[in-house]
Design a protein around this motif. Sequence first.
Motif, PDB file in Angstrom:
ATOM      1  N   LEU A  60       0.831  -1.205   0.000  1.00 17.83           N
ATOM      2  CA  LEU A  60       0.000   0.000   0.000  1.00 17.83           C
ATOM      3  C   LEU A  60       0.863   1.251   0.000  1.00 17.83           C
ATOM      4  O   LEU A  60       1.757   1.404   0.830  1.00 17.83           O
ATOM      5  CB  LEU A  60      -0.908   0.029   1.232  1.00 17.83           C
ATOM      6  CG  LEU A  60      -1.795   1.275   1.362  1.00 17.83           C
ATOM      7  CD1 LEU A  60      -2.885   1.269   0.297  1.00 17.83           C
ATOM      8  CD2 LEU A  60      -2.398   1.367   2.755  1.00 17.83           C
ATOM      9  N   VAL A  61       0.590   2.145  -0.929  1.00 16.85           N
ATOM     10  CA  VAL A  61       1.228   3.462  -0.970  1.00 16.85           C
ATOM     11  C   VAL A  61       0.097   4.476  -0.985  1.00 16.85           C
ATOM     12  O   VAL A  61      -0.709   4.508  -1.924  1.00 16.85           O
ATOM     13  CB  VAL A  61       2.118   3.638  -2.219  1.00 16.85           C
ATOM     14  CG1 VAL A  61       2.758   5.025  -2.212  1.00 16.85           C
ATOM     15  CG2 VAL A  61       3.177   2.562  -2.275  1.00 16.85           C
ATOM     16  N   ILE A  62       0.018   5.301   0.068  1.00 10.03           N
ATOM     17  CA  ILE A  62      -1.135   6.173   0.185  1.00 10.03           C
ATOM     18  C   ILE A  62      -0.748   7.547   0.730  1.00 10.03           C
ATOM     19  O   ILE A  62       0.062   7.662   1.657  1.00 10.03           O
ATOM     20  CB  ILE A  62      -2.226   5.521   1.082  1.00 10.03           C
ATOM     21  CG1 ILE A  62      -3.510   6.346   1.067  1.00 10.03           C
ATOM     22  CG2 ILE A  62      -1.715   5.309   2.495  1.00 10.03           C
ATOM     23  CD1 ILE A  62      -4.680   5.628   1.712  1.00 10.03           C
ATOM     24  N   GLY A  63      -1.306   8.578   0.131  1.00 14.22           N
ATOM     25  CA  GLY A  63      -1.147   9.938   0.624  1.00 14.22           C
ATOM     26  C   GLY A  63      -2.398  10.363   1.376  1.00 14.22           C
ATOM     27  O   GLY A  63      -3.260   9.538   1.692  1.00 14.22           O
ATOM     28  N   GLU A  64      -2.502  11.668   1.643  1.00 21.30           N
ATOM     29  CA  GLU A  64      -3.615  12.264   2.386  1.00 21.30           C
ATOM     30  C   GLU A  64      -3.585  11.811   3.848  1.00 21.30           C
ATOM     31  O   GLU A  64      -3.854  10.657   4.170  1.00 21.30           O
ATOM     32  CB  GLU A  64      -4.975  11.966   1.751  1.00 21.30           C
ATOM     33  CG  GLU A  64      -5.183  12.596   0.394  1.00 21.30           C
ATOM     34  CD  GLU A  64      -5.250  14.118   0.449  1.00 21.30           C
ATOM     35  OE1 GLU A  64      -5.440  14.682   1.541  1.00 21.30           O
ATOM     36  OE2 GLU A  64      -5.107  14.742  -0.631  1.00 21.30           O
ATOM     37  N   SER A  65      -3.309  12.751   4.716  1.00 24.11           N
ATOM     38  CA  SER A  65      -3.111  12.433   6.133  1.00 24.11           C
ATOM     39  C   SER A  65      -4.344  11.802   6.773  1.00 24.11           C
ATOM     40  O   SER A  65      -4.214  10.899   7.604  1.00 24.11           O
ATOM     41  CB  SER A  65      -2.697  13.696   6.898  1.00 24.11           C
ATOM     42  OG  SER A  65      -3.638  14.735   6.715  1.00 24.11           O
ATOM     43  N   ASN A  66      -5.543  12.259   6.410  1.00 23.61           N
ATOM     44  CA  ASN A  66      -6.748  11.646   6.981  1.00 23.61           C
ATOM     45  C   ASN A  66      -6.830  10.170   6.621  1.00 23.61           C
ATOM     46  O   ASN A  66      -7.129   9.325   7.467  1.00 23.61           O
ATOM     47  CB  ASN A  66      -8.004  12.360   6.466  1.00 23.61           C
ATOM     48  CG  ASN A  66      -8.244  13.692   7.150  1.00 23.61           C
ATOM     49  OD1 ASN A  66      -7.497  14.092   8.035  1.00 23.61           O
ATOM     50  ND2 ASN A  66      -9.283  14.386   6.725  1.00 23.61           N
ATOM     51  N   ALA A  67      -6.580   9.857   5.351  1.00 20.16           N
ATOM     52  CA  ALA A  67      -6.639   8.467   4.901  1.00 20.16           C
ATOM     53  C   ALA A  67      -5.584   7.621   5.596  1.00 20.16           C
ATOM     54  O   ALA A  67      -5.829   6.454   5.937  1.00 20.16           O
ATOM     55  CB  ALA A  67      -6.466   8.399   3.383  1.00 20.16           C
ATOM     56  N   ILE A  68      -4.414   8.219   5.817  1.00 23.24           N
ATOM     57  CA  ILE A  68      -3.343   7.500   6.507  1.00 23.24           C
ATOM     58  C   ILE A  68      -3.756   7.181   7.942  1.00 23.24           C
ATOM     59  O   ILE A  68      -3.610   6.044   8.417  1.00 23.24           O
ATOM     60  CB  ILE A  68      -2.040   8.326   6.490  1.00 23.24           C
ATOM     61  CG1 ILE A  68      -1.483   8.390   5.058  1.00 23.24           C
ATOM     62  CG2 ILE A  68      -0.997   7.718   7.439  1.00 23.24           C
ATOM     63  CD1 ILE A  68      -0.333   9.363   4.890  1.00 23.24           C
ATOM     64  N   LEU A  69      -4.303   8.164   8.641  1.00 24.12           N
ATOM     65  CA  LEU A  69      -4.731   7.958  10.023  1.00 24.12           C
ATOM     66  C   LEU A  69      -5.841   6.911  10.107  1.00 24.12           C
ATOM     67  O   LEU A  69      -5.834   6.042  10.994  1.00 24.12           O
ATOM     68  CB  LEU A  69      -5.207   9.280  10.629  1.00 24.12           C
ATOM     69  CG  LEU A  69      -4.113  10.312  10.927  1.00 24.12           C
ATOM     70  CD1 LEU A  69      -4.729  11.679  11.226  1.00 24.12           C
ATOM     71  CD2 LEU A  69      -3.248   9.857  12.108  1.00 24.12           C
ATOM     72  N   GLN A  70      -6.785   6.984   9.188  1.00 26.79           N
ATOM     73  CA  GLN A  70      -7.879   6.013   9.189  1.00 26.79           C
ATOM     74  C   GLN A  70      -7.362   4.606   8.883  1.00 26.79           C
ATOM     75  O   GLN A  70      -7.793   3.627   9.510  1.00 26.79           O
ATOM     76  CB  GLN A  70      -8.941   6.436   8.174  1.00 26.79           C
ATOM     77  CG  GLN A  70      -9.700   7.683   8.607  1.00 26.79           C
ATOM     78  CD  GLN A  70     -10.487   8.323   7.477  1.00 26.79           C
ATOM     79  OE1 GLN A  70     -10.054   8.332   6.327  1.00 26.79           O
ATOM     80  NE2 GLN A  70     -11.657   8.865   7.801  1.00 26.79           N
ATOM     81  N   TYR A  71      -6.429   4.518   7.968  1.00 29.43           N
ATOM     82  CA  TYR A  71      -5.881   3.207   7.593  1.00 29.43           C
ATOM     83  C   TYR A  71      -5.127   2.553   8.745  1.00 29.43           C
ATOM     84  O   TYR A  71      -5.349   1.365   9.056  1.00 29.43           O
ATOM     85  CB  TYR A  71      -4.958   3.343   6.377  1.00 29.43           C
ATOM     86  CG  TYR A  71      -4.091   2.125   6.171  1.00 29.43           C
ATOM     87  CD1 TYR A  71      -4.639   0.940   5.667  1.00 29.43           C
ATOM     88  CD2 TYR A  71      -2.737   2.138   6.505  1.00 29.43           C
ATOM     89  CE1 TYR A  71      -3.858  -0.193   5.498  1.00 29.43           C
ATOM     90  CE2 TYR A  71      -1.951   1.006   6.331  1.00 29.43           C
ATOM     91  CZ  TYR A  71      -2.513  -0.156   5.830  1.00 29.43           C
ATOM     92  OH  TYR A  71      -1.735  -1.279   5.681  1.00 29.43           O
ATOM     93  N   ILE A  72      -4.227   3.309   9.373  1.00 29.66           N
ATOM     94  CA  ILE A  72      -3.425   2.672  10.428  1.00 29.66           C
ATOM     95  C   ILE A  72      -4.304   2.233  11.597  1.00 29.66           C
ATOM     96  O   ILE A  72      -4.006   1.235  12.261  1.00 29.66           O
ATOM     97  CB  ILE A  72      -2.261   3.569  10.911  1.00 29.66           C
ATOM     98  CG1 ILE A  72      -2.767   4.890  11.479  1.00 29.66           C
ATOM     99  CG2 ILE A  72      -1.259   3.796   9.780  1.00 29.66           C
ATOM    100  CD1 ILE A  72      -1.671   5.759  12.082  1.00 29.66           C
ATOM    101  N   CYS A  73      -5.394   2.958  11.826  1.00 31.50           N
ATOM    102  CA  CYS A  73      -6.302   2.532  12.889  1.00 31.50           C
ATOM    103  C   CYS A  73      -7.120   1.318  12.464  1.00 31.50           C
ATOM    104  O   CYS A  73      -7.311   0.384  13.247  1.00 31.50           O
ATOM    105  CB  CYS A  73      -7.227   3.678  13.279  1.00 31.50           C
ATOM    106  SG  CYS A  73      -6.443   4.919  14.327  1.00 31.50           S
ATOM    107  N   ASP A  74      -7.615   1.320  11.221  1.00 26.97           N
ATOM    108  CA  ASP A  74      -8.377   0.167  10.746  1.00 26.97           C
ATOM    109  C   ASP A  74      -7.541  -1.108  10.809  1.00 26.97           C
ATOM    110  O   ASP A  74      -8.043  -2.188  11.117  1.00 26.97           O
ATOM    111  CB  ASP A  74      -8.849   0.405   9.311  1.00 26.97           C
ATOM    112  CG  ASP A  74     -10.083   1.283   9.241  1.00 26.97           C
ATOM    113  OD1 ASP A  74     -10.821   1.344  10.236  1.00 26.97           O
ATOM    114  OD2 ASP A  74     -10.306   1.900   8.184  1.00 26.97           O
ATOM    115  N   LYS A  75      -6.247  -0.988  10.524  1.00 29.78           N
ATOM    116  CA  LYS A  75      -5.390  -2.175  10.488  1.00 29.78           C
ATOM    117  C   LYS A  75      -4.800  -2.532  11.845  1.00 29.78           C
ATOM    118  O   LYS A  75      -4.718  -3.715  12.195  1.00 29.78           O
ATOM    119  CB  LYS A  75      -4.254  -1.971   9.477  1.00 29.78           C
ATOM    120  CG  LYS A  75      -3.381  -3.205   9.303  1.00 29.78           C
ATOM    121  CD  LYS A  75      -2.392  -3.067   8.155  1.00 29.78           C
ATOM    122  CE  LYS A  75      -1.561  -4.335   7.976  1.00 29.78           C
ATOM    123  NZ  LYS A  75      -0.609  -4.224   6.846  1.00 29.78           N
TER     124      LYS A  75
END
Length: 231
Positions: A60-75
């Motif tokens: 996974l390569v992802i930008g946008e800080s909101n998406a990053i924060l949501q992703y690390i919490c989901d995982k």
Amino acid sequence: MKLYSVSDGPPSLACRLGLKALNLDYELINVDFGKGEHMTDEYEKLNPQKEIPVLVDDDLVIGESNAILQYICDKYDTAGKFYPKNPASRAIVNHRLCFNLAMYYRNISEYTLAPIFFDYERTPLGLKKMKIALDVFEKYLTQTNYSFAAGDSLTIADFPLITATLCLEAINFSLVPWPKIDKWYHNFKLKYPELWEIAAGGLKELSYFEKNPPDLSHMIHPIHPIRKIPK
């Protein structure tokens, strides 16, 4: 896991707060904004927007800080400590993330950061827009009477709002007229010193640049006009 980050960028700092709160191991890769490293072809392969931060986690390569924060919490936040599983509670967190991106950080950064790094001026209209954003956040905190931005416990909603607010401290803008925000901001500093230490590093840099604007005349930017520093 790797985080491509700029050391004084509020969105980058917000992601670093999230990674620290979750106690995740990752490689911090500094992107030198002053040298225009985010404008290179190599960086564009990671993020066609040429914006910072970018998270790389396995494939996974992802930008946008909101998406990053949501992703690390989901995982990684399986208990939902910082990103609630309850739909209503999560909706409030999501709202605050969107509010920060669309209004709060946007208006604050245009008034505080853009004039430091680019050819923008602090205008009465810019100040008015920033105060409107502060008024709205003050009302949210007043209506809910939460201890934090989206509830009575710390969530990922607090991280970008905190790093947006520190931009005000960087230019010595007083929060006294917004007592709920002022209390929330200082409460975060007191309750989470290990997180604030990360944010404080960015604050220190921004405070320095406020007094000593960097010369970015060598950098080409497709959107923002570059301010020339008088010789």
